[in-house]
Write an enzyme that holds these catalytic residues in place. Structure first.
Site, PDB file in Angstrom:
ATOM      1  CG  HIS A   1      -2.153  -0.808   1.023  1.00  0.00           C
ATOM      2  ND1 HIS A   1      -2.866  -0.814  -0.160  1.00  0.00           N
ATOM      3  CD2 HIS A   1      -2.812  -1.652   1.855  1.00  0.00           C
ATOM      4  CE1 HIS A   1      -3.899  -1.627  -0.039  1.00  0.00           C
ATOM      5  NE2 HIS A   1      -3.883  -2.146   1.166  1.00  0.00           N
TER       6      HIS A   1
ATOM      7  CD  GLU B   1      -3.881 -12.682 -13.662  1.00  0.00           C
ATOM      8  OE1 GLU B   1      -3.968 -11.942 -12.673  1.00  0.00           O
ATOM      9  OE2 GLU B   1      -4.784 -13.468 -14.021  1.00  0.00           O
TER      10      GLU B   1
ATOM     11  CG  ASP C   1      -1.219 -12.802  -9.374  1.00  0.00           C
ATOM     12  OD1 ASP C   1      -0.710 -13.137  -8.291  1.00  0.00           O
ATOM     13  OD2 ASP C   1      -2.422 -12.508  -9.491  1.00  0.00           O
TER      14      ASP C   1
ATOM     15  CB  CYS D   1      -3.928  -4.023 -16.133  1.00  0.00           C
ATOM     16  SG  CYS D   1      -4.182  -5.796 -15.923  1.00  0.00           S
TER      17      CYS D   1
END
Length: 536
Positions: free
Chosen positions: A191, A410, A434, A481
């Site tokens: 975060h 991924e 991922d 993305c």
């Protein structure tokens, strides 16, 4: 003893800043977890205190979210939902009533147990597990009558040094005074890293030496290299933070030589900020996060109404919808997943909702219905697809509903089979978070392994190059993305590897446009060759 002149972590947001170190507040002392600390007659009232504290924390988050930047507000709102989780409240109440724990100890213990359950699931929910630390700290502070935030105010411009920062800590800061972040924990997808990039603040995370940086010391933070200089020139001027107002996006949709490049936005909630930011559309709509708190499956009509409301913000623009990325890291309750010894390598994404399952069929019908009622250009992609057979099955189901099908790349198997997968679908989108995790067999939450999640790692770039080449050969779009898409310095490299669109947080898009302006495809390919040729 030789004086330490520098410490090194992982640079997650570029730029250089010089300033005095300001340390976040000390960690909250862990409550004394003693059974039978509360007499039986007093336990109902004590349990009520615990539950009331969690409600107060949720309300505090909601108050912060109301004034925070849109992207930060989304994360804080999710934290508020976590504080209101009935499982957490029930665990705290049971800790008081059945074990006689104090309200502080019951909340602390219940949050810790739930945290470990989420960490065991891996992926997105494992990343959110760290937020429970902030929930329980704030609840305990409320019960003790102490300030809720560890990010104490500072007098004048400074560099904030902390063990880690929660989204709520960040929202409570006076960002007009913060020149940079340095944290001991975290990684490229933590975060702190994500918020630093959203806010455009130079940041270094996973920096072991951060714990020893004393308050008031003049330091220089290099957000590109991860270096923190503990002895910058004494006469070097302190960096004054620039205003953090949103920059307008100015992007013609192509490089200097006319090569088209799309700059899109990631969406997981309210899309108005994305729509007004001028993004070319949505490169990733995370549908599972719209329904993560549902105990029962949303109906076709319920889903269609949610999608319809989102699509209407983007008339004439592309919206790439990802079907349920559920299981393991996001165990949607209404899908009913079995216990697994290693959920991150188990039934998740497309494996959890394959073609023919009621959940996927209902979702595709809802997306098609919403698309028919709006003017958005709706594309649909499946997560965690591993083989061309899976891609073909999904593509057929999507085309039957009149939509454009694609898949996420991924896992390494999908990258290695990108040419065959692209023969079945209309586009692919690379999820670098991922893909890095599975390529390096490195948990993306493990701070000790954070360097393996640096998107500049050549093995990861080679897989992206392989997918880009397959897209070029097939004449089909290849997007990125993952968090790597928001790095303006990496953007030319990704385009040079064959990527045709980047989807990132809305606030990152102006910097991406600036980084690509004036470059040709040949320039981008030259940067890609240099990155691929690096040994690390």
């Amino acid at each position: 003893m030789t004086e330490v002149l520098t410490v090194t972590g992982i640079g997650v947001c570029g730029g250089r800043a010089v300033g005095r170190a300001h340390r976040a507040g000390p960690a909250v002392a862990e409550p004394d977890v003693r059974p039978d600390a509360v007499p039986a007659d007093d336990r109902p009232a004590e349990a009520a205190r615990a539950e009331a504290a969690l409600v107060a924390v949720a309300e505090g988050y909601e108050s912060l979210a109301a004034t925070a930047p849109a992207e930060v507000a989304e994360v804080i709102t999710a934290d508020a939902m976590m504080a209101r989780d009935p499982v957490l409240a029930g665990g705290a109440r049971d800790g008081v009533l059945s074990r006689g724990l104090s309200a502080e100890a019951a909340v602390w213990t219940a949050a810790g147990e739930l945290r470990e359950r989420l960490r065991g699931l891996g992926g997105y929910l494992a990343e959110r597990a760290a937020d429970l630390d902030d929930v329980r700290v704030r609840a305990v502070c409320h019960l003790r009558g102490e300030p809720a935030t560890r990010a104490r105010p500072a007098d004048g411009p400074h560099i904030l040094v902390a063990d880690d920062l929660s989204p709520a800590d960040t929202a409570a800061l006076d960002l007009s005074q913060v020149s940079a972040f340095v944290t001991e924990r975290g990684g490229p997808t933590s975060h702190t890293a994500i918020l630093a990039r959203m806010l455009g603040i130079p940041a270094v995370v996973a920096c072991p030496g951060a714990a020893d940086i004393e308050a008031g010391r003049l330091i220089a933070v290099h957000g590109d290299t991860g270096l923190v200089d503990l002895r910058p020139p004494a006469d070097e001027p302190v960096t004054v933070p620039r205003p953090r107002s949103a920059e307008p996006l100015s992007w013609a949709g192509e490089l200097a030589d006319g090569t088209p490049v799309g700059l899109l936005a990631n969406v997981e909630g309210e899309p108005s900020a994305v729509a007004s930011a001028g993004a070319g559309g949505v490169g990733l709509l995370r549908t599972e996060l719209l329904f993560l708190d549902r105990p029962t499956a949303p109906t076709r009509d319920e889903q269609a109404e949610v999608y319809r409301r989102l699509f209407r913000h983007f008339p004439g623009r592309r919206v790439v919808v990802r079907t349920w990325d559920a299981g393991a890291d996001k165990p949607l309750a209404f899908l009913g997943f079995p216990d697994e010894p290693n959920p991150a390598l188990g039934v998740r994404g497309y494996r959890a909702t394959p073609v023919g399952s009621a959940a996927l069929d209902t979702q595709l019908d809802a997306i098609a219905s919403a698309a028919a009622d709006t003017d958005a250009e709706v594309w649909v992609m499946a997560p965690m697809v591993s083989t061309p057979v899976e891609a073909a099955e999904f593509a057929a189901a999507v085309r039957r509903r009149g939509l454009s099908p694609g898949v996420m790349i991924e896992v390494p198997a999908a990258a290695l089979a990108a040419d065959r997968i692209l023969a079945e679908v209309d586009f692919v989108s690379i999820g670098t978070n991922d893909l890095a995790q599975y390529t390096f067999a490195a948990d993306r939450l493990a701070t000790a392994l954070a360097a393996l999640h640096d998107p500049w790692q050549p093995p990861l770039l080679r897989l992206i190059e392989m997918v880009g080449a397959a897209g070029a050969a097939a004449g089909k779009p290849v997007g990125v993305c993952g968090e790597a898409a928001g790095d303006p310095k990496l953007a030319p490299v990704l385009i040079g590897l064959g990527v045709s669109s980047l989807s990132a947080a809305p606030i990152a898009l102006p910097a991406l446009a600036t980084a690509l302006t004036g470059l040709t495809l040949a320039d981008c390919r030259a940067q890609a060759r240099a990155a691929l040729g690096s040994p690390s």
